[in-house]
Design an enzyme around this catalytic site. Structure first.
Site: not given
Length: 301
Positions: A46-48
């Site tokens: 997942l993106d930050p």
């Protein structure tokens, strides 16, 4: 000097409701530390700034990661219309703006082209490798590499809310390798108004649901406490999409040594399945004529 401990032989799945502001790898490292586990990995980055399901595998469960990575996943995300950014999300630099704002009917009509088997160009700021280097690193160094389109299966994509003229919230169910940021970017281009992701949440991933996820605060509060193990889901949770074929102890011994073993019928010839003995997973393999030919073997205590 005493040798450093390598960690515990602990195996299972943990569902984390990832908060914004932390990378997926940082979550895995924290989980490994909290459980004092020898080995850990996750099933899908997942993106930050994204939140939601991050499925973390410990020990022998890491061998089942590919089956979760390949499973369908659901995302709920809000698209900011009228603005394109270099990262295709709210963290990026604004590249262009538009005063055009489509109505709900135009949005719904445009979504249809992103359902089914589609081709998707990953965002420039992504982990895709180009000549051995990550695209995001090249982009940060000032390069603008050409990224090839990749196949993606999208089972569904629908509008679920329209907060105002500038924002629309969508839900998407898709297969492996999908970039939500690319969907927002391409939808904005298709509508002629530009767009990027403002908020993103993974609602579920295979058998794992965000509503069942632990928070990082819970993990940190009970770190190094053996009672933390109560949150672990069994290894076989990651095999939910494969047939289970029970076998006798003699066959289990053969399978654990990498040899074909006799199993109960319950799969088609050539189908991938997993064998269990007395309720414990033994191996994953290919079923042929009453035997399972192992491709992955589990070494549980």
């Amino acid at each position: 000097m005493a040798r450093r401990k390598k960690g515990r032989d602990v195996s299972g799945w943990l569902v984390i409701d990832k908060p914004a502001g932390i990378t997926s790898n940082a979550v895995v490292n924290k989980i490994r530390w909290a459980f004092d586990a020898k080995k850990a990995g996750h099933a899908g980055t997942l993106d930050p700034e994204a939140t939601g399901v991050l499925a973390v595998a410990l020990g022998e469960a890491t061998k089942t990661v590919p089956y979760i990575t390949d499973a369908l996943k659901a995302y709920r995300f809000t698209v900011r219309l009228g603005v394109a950014t270099d990262t295709d999300d709210a963290e990026g630099r604004v590249l262009a703006t538009s005063d055009l704002r489509p109505d709900d009917g135009q949005i719904d009509a445009a979504l249809a082209q992103f359902v089914g088997d589609i081709q998707q160009v990953p965002p420039l700021y992504s982990a895709v490798k180009i000549d051995g280097q990550r695209a995001y690193k090249l982009a940060r160094d000032g390069d603008t590499p050409e990224l090839a389109a990749r196949p993606l299966f999208v089972e569904s994509l629908a509008r679920v809310a329209r907060e105002d003229a500038d924002h629309v919230t969508l839900e998407m169910v898709c297969g492996k390798g999908g970039y939500v940021r690319a969907i927002a970017r391409d939808l904005g281009e298709a509508l002629g108004c530009l767009g990027h992701v403002r908020e993103l949440r993974r609602v579920w991933s295979g058998p794992f649901d965000a509503e069942d996820g632990l928070t990082m605060a819970q993990i940190e509060a009970e770190a190094k406490d053996p009672a933390l193990d109560r949150y672990l889901l069994p290894l076989e949770t990651g095999l939910a999409d494969l047939p289970e074929l029970p076998c006798a102890p003699e066959a289990a011994t053969r399978l654990r040594h990498g040899n074909p073993g006799r199993v109960n019928q319950g799969a088609e010839y050539g189908e991938e399945a997993w064998a269990s003995c007395n309720g414990q997973p033994v191996a994953v393999g290919i079923y042929r004529a009453g035997e399972l030919h192992p491709t992955r073997v589990f070494n549980l205590p």
